[in-house]
Design a protein around this motif. Structure first.
Motif, PDB file in Angstrom:
ATOM      1  N   PRO A  97      71.798 -16.206 -44.684  1.00 52.12           N
ATOM      2  CA  PRO A  97      70.899 -17.058 -43.908  1.00 52.12           C
ATOM      3  C   PRO A  97      70.930 -16.692 -42.421  1.00 52.12           C
ATOM      4  N   ILE A  98      69.774 -16.759 -41.799  1.00 49.77           N
ATOM      5  CA  ILE A  98      69.688 -16.588 -40.349  1.00 49.77           C
ATOM      6  C   ILE A  98      70.317 -17.820 -39.712  1.00 49.77           C
ATOM      7  N   VAL A  99      71.217 -17.598 -38.753  1.00 52.49           N
ATOM      8  CA  VAL A  99      71.922 -18.702 -38.094  1.00 52.49           C
ATOM      9  C   VAL A  99      71.513 -18.850 -36.626  1.00 52.49           C
ATOM     10  N   THR A 100      70.435 -18.204 -36.245  1.00 53.25           N
ATOM     11  CA  THR A 100      69.958 -18.280 -34.865  1.00 53.25           C
ATOM     12  C   THR A 100      69.681 -19.730 -34.492  1.00 53.25           C
ATOM     13  N   GLU A 101      70.286 -20.146 -33.405  1.00 54.97           N
ATOM     14  CA  GLU A 101      70.106 -21.501 -32.877  1.00 54.97           C
ATOM     15  C   GLU A 101      68.770 -21.559 -32.121  1.00 54.97           C
ATOM     16  N   VAL A 102      68.007 -22.616 -32.329  1.00 55.61           N
ATOM     17  CA  VAL A 102      66.779 -22.855 -31.579  1.00 55.61           C
ATOM     18  C   VAL A 102      66.985 -24.173 -30.848  1.00 55.61           C
ATOM     19  N   SER A 103      67.064 -24.095 -29.514  1.00 58.25           N
ATOM     20  CA  SER A 103      67.401 -25.275 -28.711  1.00 58.25           C
ATOM     21  C   SER A 103      66.494 -25.402 -27.500  1.00 58.25           C
ATOM     22  N   ARG A 104      66.386 -26.627 -27.029  1.00 59.74           N
ATOM     23  CA  ARG A 104      65.627 -26.883 -25.802  1.00 59.74           C
ATOM     24  C   ARG A 104      66.277 -26.115 -24.656  1.00 59.74           C
ATOM     25  N   ALA A 105      65.450 -25.517 -23.809  1.00 61.72           N
ATOM     26  CA  ALA A 105      65.944 -24.695 -22.694  1.00 61.72           C
ATOM     27  C   ALA A 105      66.579 -25.572 -21.610  1.00 61.72           C
ATOM     28  N   PRO A 106      67.855 -25.329 -21.341  1.00 61.02           N
ATOM     29  CA  PRO A 106      68.511 -25.995 -20.218  1.00 61.02           C
ATOM     30  C   PRO A 106      68.341 -25.122 -18.965  1.00 61.02           C
ATOM     31  N   VAL A 107      69.154 -25.325 -17.981  1.00 58.16           N
ATOM     32  CA  VAL A 107      69.103 -24.533 -16.754  1.00 58.16           C
ATOM     33  C   VAL A 107      69.484 -23.080 -17.054  1.00 58.16           C
ATOM     34  N   PHE A 108      68.735 -22.165 -16.470  1.00 62.69           N
ATOM     35  CA  PHE A 108      69.042 -20.732 -16.574  1.00 62.69           C
ATOM     36  C   PHE A 108      69.822 -20.340 -15.326  1.00 62.69           C
ATOM     37  N   HIS A 109      70.981 -19.729 -15.550  1.00 64.59           N
ATOM     38  CA  HIS A 109      71.819 -19.243 -14.445  1.00 64.59           C
ATOM     39  C   HIS A 109      71.729 -17.720 -14.442  1.00 64.59           C
ATOM     40  N   GLU A 110      71.164 -17.155 -13.404  1.00 65.86           N
ATOM     41  CA  GLU A 110      71.050 -15.706 -13.322  1.00 65.86           C
ATOM     42  C   GLU A 110      72.433 -15.079 -13.225  1.00 65.86           C
ATOM     43  N   ALA A 111      72.636 -14.027 -13.993  1.00 63.88           N
ATOM     44  CA  ALA A 111      73.920 -13.318 -13.978  1.00 63.88           C
ATOM     45  C   ALA A 111      74.057 -12.505 -12.694  1.00 63.88           C
ATOM     46  N   GLU A 112      75.267 -12.112 -12.433  1.00 60.01           N
ATOM     47  CA  GLU A 112      75.585 -11.329 -11.251  1.00 60.01           C
ATOM     48  C   GLU A 112      74.797 -10.012 -11.252  1.00 60.01           C
ATOM     49  N   ALA A 113      74.577  -9.452 -10.068  1.00 60.84           N
ATOM     50  CA  ALA A 113      73.760  -8.245  -9.906  1.00 60.84           C
ATOM     51  C   ALA A 113      74.248  -7.084 -10.776  1.00 60.84           C
ATOM     52  N   ILE A 114      75.537  -6.950 -10.959  1.00 56.44           N
ATOM     53  CA  ILE A 114      76.085  -5.844 -11.747  1.00 56.44           C
ATOM     54  C   ILE A 114      75.596  -5.858 -13.195  1.00 56.44           C
ATOM     55  N   HIS A 115      75.152  -7.015 -13.693  1.00 56.64           N
ATOM     56  CA  HIS A 115      74.702  -7.148 -15.076  1.00 56.64           C
ATOM     57  C   HIS A 115      73.202  -6.929 -15.238  1.00 56.64           C
ATOM     58  N   GLN A 116      72.469  -6.817 -14.149  1.00 52.31           N
ATOM     59  CA  GLN A 116      71.027  -6.605 -14.218  1.00 52.31           C
ATOM     60  C   GLN A 116      70.754  -5.113 -14.426  1.00 52.31           C
ATOM     61  N   ASP A 117      69.964  -4.798 -15.451  1.00 52.91           N
ATOM     62  CA  ASP A 117      69.602  -3.413 -15.758  1.00 52.91           C
ATOM     63  C   ASP A 117      70.853  -2.550 -15.932  1.00 52.91           C
ATOM     64  N   TYR A 118      71.842  -3.113 -16.599  1.00 50.76           N
ATOM     65  CA  TYR A 118      73.144  -2.462 -16.763  1.00 50.76           C
ATOM     66  C   TYR A 118      73.031  -1.077 -17.403  1.00 50.76           C
ATOM     67  N   TYR A 119      72.238  -0.959 -18.429  1.00 49.82           N
ATOM     68  CA  TYR A 119      72.119   0.314 -19.153  1.00 49.82           C
ATOM     69  C   TYR A 119      71.614   1.420 -18.233  1.00 49.82           C
ATOM     70  N   GLU A 120      70.596   1.136 -17.480  1.00 50.90           N
ATOM     71  CA  GLU A 120      70.030   2.142 -16.574  1.00 50.90           C
ATOM     72  C   GLU A 120      71.023   2.534 -15.491  1.00 50.90           C
TER      73      GLU A 120
END
Length: 186
Positions: free
Chosen positions: A130-153
């Motif tokens: 069974p798919i266990v993906t949670e579907v929930s109401r969106a709370p506050v989004f906290h942007e991650a630190e700059a080092i985590h943005q476009d990490y792969y590139e």
């Protein structure tokens, strides 16, 4: 009023393991205008990488994927999400273990909730468990630190990129090639 050219844009908040993976995948798709790694779904008023990885905040690593549905349909955005991780795995993706790596979709409207749930039902037939993906109401989004943005590139030679992210990108290239930015330029 929306800024010029953004009135048709949508943002989905999706978590499927380490946000570096989804960030790398979505940055390759035509019609995706922004990808921001961050944290959602926890009890703490703030979130940062150290606290979230400690497993005490309740937050999940997510990406805010903003896209133009006139260029890439929302169904494709969600299909790529489901294909990019194991939605049947509870609180882990591969070697990443903990509630911060759970499979989750955060909705902002009831219409979004229905779209998310429909996508999950549509894909269930492709999985034995069974798919266990949670579907929930969106709370506050906290942007991650700059080092985590476009990490792969920023870190293409990093072990995690080579061992974990590259196979996910290969899968997306195989099944969603027509939606890739690089395919559009050929």
């Amino acid at each position: 009023m929306s800024p010029e050219g953004t009135e048709n844009r949508q943002t989905y908040y999706l978590g499927g393991g380490c946000f570096w993976c989804l960030d790398a995948v979505y940055r390759k798709l035509r019609g995706v205008t922004s990808v921001v790694s961050g944290y959602m779904g926890g009890e703490a008023a703030t979130a940062n990488y150290r606290a979230v990885c400690g497993g005490t905040t309740g937050h999940a690593e997510v990406v805010a994927v903003t896209f133009d549905p006139e260029v890439i349909p929302s169904d494709v955005v969600l299909d790529v999400f489901i294909a990019s991780h194991d939605p049947t795995s509870l609180n882990r993706q591969g070697y990443d273990v903990g509630t911060q790596y759970r499979s989750v979709m955060f909705y902002e409207t009831e219409e979004e909730r229905e779209v998310f749930e429909t996508a999950l039902r549509r894909h269930q037939e492709h999985f034995r468990s069974p798919i266990v993906t949670e579907v929930s109401r969106a709370p506050v989004f906290h942007e991650a630190e700059a080092i985590h943005q476009d990490y792969y590139e920023q870190n293409p030679g990093a072990g995690y990129c080579n061992v974990i992210i590259n196979p996910k990108l290969s899968k997306v290239r195989r099944y969603y090639a027509s939606w890739l930015v690089e395919a559009a330029s050929h």
